[in-house]
Design a protein around this motif. Sequence first.
Motif, PDB file in Angstrom:
ATOM      1  N   GLY A 131      48.445 -40.449 -74.399  1.00 41.68           N
ATOM      2  CA  GLY A 131      48.046 -39.043 -74.032  1.00 41.68           C
ATOM      3  C   GLY A 131      49.271 -38.070 -73.536  1.00 41.68           C
ATOM      4  N   HIS A 132      49.263 -36.821 -73.400  1.00 41.98           N
ATOM      5  CA  HIS A 132      50.026 -35.604 -72.821  1.00 41.98           C
ATOM      6  C   HIS A 132      49.942 -35.971 -71.284  1.00 41.98           C
ATOM      7  N   ARG A 133      50.917 -35.837 -70.683  1.00 48.83           N
ATOM      8  CA  ARG A 133      51.127 -36.294 -69.391  1.00 48.83           C
ATOM      9  C   ARG A 133      51.552 -35.019 -68.562  1.00 48.83           C
ATOM     10  N   CYS A 134      50.636 -34.918 -67.162  1.00 53.34           N
ATOM     11  CA  CYS A 134      50.897 -33.824 -66.315  1.00 53.34           C
ATOM     12  C   CYS A 134      51.020 -34.639 -64.975  1.00 53.34           C
ATOM     13  N   VAL A 135      51.989 -34.469 -64.164  1.00 55.50           N
ATOM     14  CA  VAL A 135      52.013 -35.139 -62.933  1.00 55.50           C
ATOM     15  C   VAL A 135      52.079 -33.916 -61.805  1.00 55.50           C
ATOM     16  N   TYR A 136      51.200 -34.311 -60.799  1.00 54.26           N
ATOM     17  CA  TYR A 136      50.956 -33.365 -59.521  1.00 54.26           C
ATOM     18  C   TYR A 136      51.875 -34.288 -58.558  1.00 54.26           C
ATOM     19  N   ASP A 137      53.044 -33.904 -58.126  1.00 52.25           N
ATOM     20  CA  ASP A 137      53.901 -34.615 -57.172  1.00 52.25           C
ATOM     21  C   ASP A 137      53.920 -34.329 -55.885  1.00 52.25           C
ATOM     22  N   PHE A 138      53.400 -35.125 -55.053  1.00 58.12           N
ATOM     23  CA  PHE A 138      53.343 -34.943 -53.506  1.00 58.12           C
ATOM     24  C   PHE A 138      54.589 -35.507 -52.820  1.00 58.12           C
ATOM     25  N   SER A 139      55.577 -35.745 -53.454  1.00 51.87           N
ATOM     26  CA  SER A 139      56.699 -36.781 -52.757  1.00 51.87           C
ATOM     27  C   SER A 139      57.455 -35.864 -51.935  1.00 51.87           C
ATOM     28  N   SER A 140      57.504 -34.600 -51.943  1.00 47.37           N
ATOM     29  CA  SER A 140      58.241 -33.961 -50.959  1.00 47.37           C
ATOM     30  C   SER A 140      57.457 -33.756 -49.525  1.00 47.37           C
ATOM     31  N   GLY A 141      56.227 -34.152 -49.620  1.00 46.91           N
ATOM     32  CA  GLY A 141      55.472 -34.075 -48.170  1.00 46.91           C
ATOM     33  C   GLY A 141      54.433 -35.546 -48.475  1.00 46.91           C
ATOM     34  N   PHE A 142      53.249 -35.480 -48.605  1.00 49.54           N
ATOM     35  CA  PHE A 142      52.567 -36.592 -48.496  1.00 49.54           C
ATOM     36  C   PHE A 142      51.075 -36.253 -49.179  1.00 49.54           C
ATOM     37  N   LEU A 143      50.663 -37.456 -50.036  1.00 49.00           N
ATOM     38  CA  LEU A 143      49.432 -36.885 -50.881  1.00 49.00           C
ATOM     39  C   LEU A 143      48.327 -37.381 -49.731  1.00 49.00           C
ATOM     40  N   PRO A 144      47.444 -36.478 -49.544  1.00 46.77           N
ATOM     41  CA  PRO A 144      46.178 -36.735 -48.342  1.00 46.77           C
ATOM     42  C   PRO A 144      45.503 -37.713 -49.034  1.00 46.77           C
ATOM     43  N   VAL A 155      40.108 -37.580 -70.725  1.00 44.54           N
ATOM     44  CA  VAL A 155      41.262 -37.291 -69.874  1.00 44.54           C
ATOM     45  C   VAL A 155      41.111 -38.535 -68.682  1.00 44.54           C
ATOM     46  N   HIS A 156      42.744 -39.148 -68.359  1.00 45.05           N
ATOM     47  CA  HIS A 156      42.937 -40.216 -67.813  1.00 45.05           C
ATOM     48  C   HIS A 156      43.395 -39.674 -66.509  1.00 45.05           C
ATOM     49  N   LEU A 157      43.061 -40.115 -65.265  1.00 46.49           N
ATOM     50  CA  LEU A 157      43.624 -39.929 -64.109  1.00 46.49           C
ATOM     51  C   LEU A 157      44.050 -41.049 -63.333  1.00 46.49           C
ATOM     52  N   LEU A 158      45.218 -41.106 -62.809  1.00 46.87           N
ATOM     53  CA  LEU A 158      45.979 -42.126 -62.262  1.00 46.87           C
ATOM     54  C   LEU A 158      46.514 -41.793 -60.956  1.00 46.87           C
ATOM     55  N   GLU A 159      46.173 -42.334 -59.857  1.00 49.87           N
ATOM     56  CA  GLU A 159      46.711 -42.202 -58.568  1.00 49.87           C
ATOM     57  C   GLU A 159      47.944 -43.424 -58.271  1.00 49.87           C
ATOM     58  N   ASN A 160      48.993 -42.841 -57.866  1.00 50.08           N
ATOM     59  CA  ASN A 160      50.168 -43.687 -57.462  1.00 50.08           C
ATOM     60  C   ASN A 160      50.591 -43.527 -56.001  1.00 50.08           C
ATOM     61  N   LYS A 161      50.219 -44.153 -55.195  1.00 49.92           N
ATOM     62  CA  LYS A 161      50.240 -43.993 -53.641  1.00 49.92           C
ATOM     63  C   LYS A 161      51.633 -44.255 -53.584  1.00 49.92           C
ATOM     64  N   GLU A 162      52.453 -44.978 -53.970  1.00 46.82           N
ATOM     65  CA  GLU A 162      53.704 -45.323 -53.631  1.00 46.82           C
ATOM     66  C   GLU A 162      54.662 -44.258 -54.018  1.00 46.82           C
ATOM     67  N   ALA A 163      54.364 -43.476 -55.249  1.00 49.04           N
ATOM     68  CA  ALA A 163      55.162 -42.501 -55.688  1.00 49.04           C
ATOM     69  C   ALA A 163      54.694 -41.119 -55.085  1.00 49.04           C
ATOM     70  N   GLN A 164      53.499 -41.074 -54.376  1.00 53.83           N
ATOM     71  CA  GLN A 164      52.879 -39.964 -53.770  1.00 53.83           C
ATOM     72  C   GLN A 164      52.696 -38.909 -54.980  1.00 53.83           C
ATOM     73  N   ALA A 165      51.891 -39.479 -55.883  1.00 50.30           N
ATOM     74  CA  ALA A 165      51.634 -38.642 -57.210  1.00 50.30           C
ATOM     75  C   ALA A 165      50.372 -39.079 -57.653  1.00 50.30           C
ATOM     76  N   ILE A 166      49.710 -37.804 -58.470  1.00 47.17           N
ATOM     77  CA  ILE A 166      48.518 -37.941 -59.414  1.00 47.17           C
ATOM     78  C   ILE A 166      48.934 -37.671 -60.664  1.00 47.17           C
ATOM     79  N   SER A 167      48.804 -38.693 -61.673  1.00 46.40           N
ATOM     80  CA  SER A 167      49.011 -38.317 -63.005  1.00 46.40           C
ATOM     81  C   SER A 167      47.870 -37.944 -63.951  1.00 46.40           C
ATOM     82  N   VAL A 168      47.849 -37.000 -64.637  1.00 48.52           N
ATOM     83  CA  VAL A 168      46.741 -36.676 -65.694  1.00 48.52           C
ATOM     84  C   VAL A 168      47.185 -36.440 -67.064  1.00 48.52           C
ATOM     85  N   PHE A 169      46.764 -37.560 -67.661  1.00 48.80           N
ATOM     86  CA  PHE A 169      46.778 -37.809 -69.264  1.00 48.80           C
ATOM     87  C   PHE A 169      45.832 -37.164 -69.870  1.00 48.80           C
TER      88      PHE A 169
END
Length: 278
Positions: free
Chosen positions: A203-216, A258-272
């Motif tokens: 699927g098409h991917r969109c990333v919500y990137d929290f790496s400049s701060g932190f993913l609550p 819709v696929h949602l994936l949380e990556n705590k190491e990268a501090q990001a949530i990907s939406v496919f």
Amino acid sequence: TLIFFPIDNKDSLGIDQLRRAVEQCARDDKSVLQEVSIRWMAFLDSILSKREESAYLTFVDEVIALGANVGIPSVREQEEALAFFHERGLLIHMTSTEILKNIVVINPQWLIDALSKVIRDGSIHIDFQEFKNIGLEEDARSTFETALASRDFLEYVWKGDQVEFFIDLMKRTMLLSEWDRDSYLIPSLLRDRYVLPETGIPGHRCVYDFSSGFLPNGVFQRLLCLCVELSSRNGNGNTDLKLYENFTSIELEKGSLVHLLENKEAQAISVFTEKTHA
């Protein structure tokens, strides 16, 4: 510059700096200069005087009468006063639904205790023998092993007290969503982790990137809760959902996954997003 105040609990270091900062914030807050009528203060005092008797008051049956007794017969003015007290943390009065609006919380610990009866580590804090004795062992295991809580389970742990209020509160704060007629999904209780396949996620991917701060903590779970609610509203049902602590696959609209994936190491949530058929 630190974005927090470090405190040494052993030697009380840092407390004076924190106290001075709080005092300065109070001086800079223009809202503290707002004049409040004596009737409003009497209204607040009459409400808080009930703390020894109950953790909450009902607006229709109790608070309106207290307001009338101190010279505020207008329900509209009472609501304005409650909103003012709520904004300043003197009590809790949520108004997004009629169920929430009818409860005025005067002891916040009551809310914390109630929610912690449900959102907790079942392997540590739950005595399954207790639930077995009352015929709810299967319900308890479902709650803490699959994150699906039955109405009977919630009724029991909340002792039948304001169950509709707590369910509505958890819905509005996206801690819970309806699963079917008699059960609810509580995403924060999901424990199984999704292992990303070598082929990746389609699927098409969109990333919500929290790496400049932190993913609550809790953001992903609330997003999952919101998606389940939206899918249910669209009549897609919950039979084909894939639910994990860090991943979900859900059909929000017919023919669209819709696929949602949380990556705590990268501090990001990907939406496919993926089309399943034309």
